[in-house]
Each structure stands twice: as structure tokens, then as C-alpha cells.
Motif scaffolding. Sequence first.
Motif, PDB file in Angstrom:
ATOM      1  N   ASN A   1       0.778  -1.221   0.095  1.00  0.00           N
ATOM      2  CA  ASN A   1      -0.134  -0.118   0.075  1.00  0.00           C
ATOM      3  C   ASN A   1       1.011   1.229  -0.196  1.00  0.00           C
ATOM      4  O   ASN A   1       0.609   2.240  -0.608  1.00  0.00           O
ATOM      5  CB  ASN A   1      -1.121  -0.111   1.060  1.00  0.00           C
ATOM      6  CG  ASN A   1      -2.092  -1.111   1.224  1.00  0.00           C
ATOM      7  OD1 ASN A   1      -2.325  -1.708  -0.013  1.00  0.00           O
ATOM      8  ND2 ASN A   1      -2.618  -1.507   2.361  1.00  0.00           N
TER       9      ASN A   1
ATOM     10  N   ASN B   1       0.740   3.877  -3.044  1.00  0.00           N
ATOM     11  CA  ASN B   1       0.577   5.512  -2.478  1.00  0.00           C
ATOM     12  C   ASN B   1       1.648   6.274  -2.880  1.00  0.00           C
ATOM     13  O   ASN B   1       1.076   7.522  -3.407  1.00  0.00           O
ATOM     14  CB  ASN B   1       0.198   5.367  -1.112  1.00  0.00           C
ATOM     15  CG  ASN B   1      -0.367   6.727  -0.660  1.00  0.00           C
ATOM     16  OD1 ASN B   1      -1.405   7.249  -1.094  1.00  0.00           O
ATOM     17  ND2 ASN B   1       0.473   7.398   0.287  1.00  0.00           N
TER      18      ASN B   1
ATOM     19  N   GLY C   1      -1.959  -2.347  -7.281  1.00  0.00           N
ATOM     20  CA  GLY C   1      -2.495  -1.389  -7.098  1.00  0.00           C
ATOM     21  C   GLY C   1      -3.329  -1.198  -8.442  1.00  0.00           C
ATOM     22  O   GLY C   1      -4.269  -0.155  -8.370  1.00  0.00           O
TER      23      GLY C   1
END
Length: 363
Positions: free
Chosen positions: A79, A83, A197
Motif C-alpha cells: 500500500n 500510494n 494497485g
Amino acid sequence: MAPTLATISINSNTWDVKNFVVNEGHGVKGLADMGIQTLPKQYIQPLEERITSSDVVVDEEQCIPVIDLSNWNDTKVDNMICNAAEKWGFFQIVNHGIPIKVFENVKDATHRFFALSAQEKNKYSKDYSCTNNVRFGTSFTPQAEKALEWKDYLSLFYVSDEEASALWPPACRDEALEFMKKTELVIKRLMESLMKGLNVKEIDEDRESLLMGSKRINLNYYPKCPNPELTVGVGRHSDVSTLTILLQDNIGGLYVKKLGNETWLPVPPISGALVINIGDALQILSNGRYKSIEHRVIANGSNNRVSVPIFVNPKPNDVIGPFQEVLESGEKAVYKQVLYSDYVKHFFRKAHDGKDTVDFAKI
């Protein structure tokens, strides 16, 4: 034999600086080694291309992310990587498993190559290299630039161990190859995290070619500059890669444009860290979700600087465009399908121009 300050005037009309630097293979290191006290006019950048203190933000809360990879199996790490790719386009990684000695070796090898004579280095220049896969040069695209950049480089396109052993300069061949090999697992793991992602479940053979089908390693040398505030080490640009893996030395000088405004953030050197940035190819493949960000390098008035980027790219004959998985939810494609070699040619035929290259692929 190189001229000396006693025999020439740097900004006289009788001495061809560009010929000395570019054609004769002395590079900017040749100028620096002469002990020049004034920047040659060929390197003076227009005001809008220089970086000033008012352009720079120095704030610990606005530094690019530093991601600890010691527990890569934790979904939080995936993550954080995704990000950072979306919000910053740049991040640093630590505890990645690559021995520090590998970094030190390739930095030493970079200094060793650029310490060679101009005659020896020039064997690998555009005019004399026996292959397009090995290229010594200076600035970026001297024939297209109004003002030159204060950098010399050696660019090595990887085809095979056999070719590298035969054609890469002995002064740095083994160390450059070792650095490339030791980063392979890290690159693959980064790609796997980034694909999660984008809802890409598997990196099959075709995807592997698109994401990491070819690699180029550059050894960059930025000699001490007499008037660093008047020039640049590297002008504003984004990379054409999918990912760039950058090893900095401890000098610093890399600046990244903050997404959404006109300010620039320094990327401070961290011992043992690698700087990762998203390239244009991955911005296109992700339909703009991951950001390829403008960056630049300032010249330094006190120290010589080296850096070693690995550019991870599609294969030249690959066609790049947004992944189908990204568009499945009804998202409209921002980019068209583009032959990667055409995109790269477009990038290299002009001077650095910020993010303008990616417009070549826009619908």
C-alpha cells in the motif's frame, strides 16, 4: 593533449568549447580539470531553467516517502509503494537486501571510468563506439540544446552478460553488471506491488516484457562547477522508463517537482538507500494513476558528484497503452497505444523540456 588556462580564454571567440567538450571527448570533466574559474557561456541556462531558493521547499514533512522493505510480505508495504507512486512519483527504499558494498563498488567504478583519459573515454562515444549499446557522452542532446548541461555520462544498454563482458569498458564493467544483477529481485518485487494497485493479478510473459523487458544503466559524473547557480546538472524532465532505480552518492543535488504546484523538493541522500521513480511508460500503462514526475539535478560548486541510475523499460518493439484491468471499471483511456521505440526517439531528439514528452502519447 588538452589546452590549459595559460593557452586559451574560456569565453574567447577563438576556442571552440563545444568541440573540446563534445567532439574531442573531454566532457565537462575536461573543463573542470583545467581549473576554470568562470562558467563557459555555452553552459549558462536561461533564468527560467535555473533553480533558486524561492523555488525550493525544505520541510521534513514534505520529503518524498522513505519505505522500509524489511517486512515486504506485509500488505502495508504494498500500500505504501502504490500510494507513493500515485501521490509523489518518487520514493526511497531502505532495508532492501542489497549489500552496501555493491553500491560502493559501482560508485568507485564510476569515478574510475571518468578518471580515464579523454582519448580512452572517447572510444565509447557516438562517433567511435563499436556498438550503439555503449555510449559515452556529455550533456543530454548537445545538437538540440541552446544551453549545455554540466554532466558527463556513460550509458550501457544490457543485452546479455556475454555482450557486456565483450563491449562494456573494463574500468567499470564488472561493477555495473553486479549492481544490475543485485537489483533484479528488488525490481521484480516493486513491480509486483505496483501491479496489485492496478488490479493486475499476474505478471505473465507479455506483461513482464512491457514492464521490464529491457534495462539500461548509466554512470553519471557531475564535476565541480565554477558558477553552479548559472547552469544545471540535468534539466527538467521525466524519465521514459517504467521504473528508474537510482543510486546517489552522499553529495546530493537531485530535486523533484511537487505534484500540483511549482515548488521543488530536495531528495536527501540516505546511506544504503535507493531512490525509485515512476517513468512515463508506467504512467501510460496505469492510465495516469501512477505519476511520472519532473526532476532535475543542480550543479555543485564544491564537490564532484556521481549517480548510477538503472532504467527499467519495455522492449523497444513493445506497444504501450493503458492496461485493460485499469479500464475495466469504465475509466476512459487517457493515452493511446504507442510503439515504445517511437516514444523514446521523440524524447531523445530534443532538449529536456519538463513533462512535454508524455503529450506524445495522449489521446
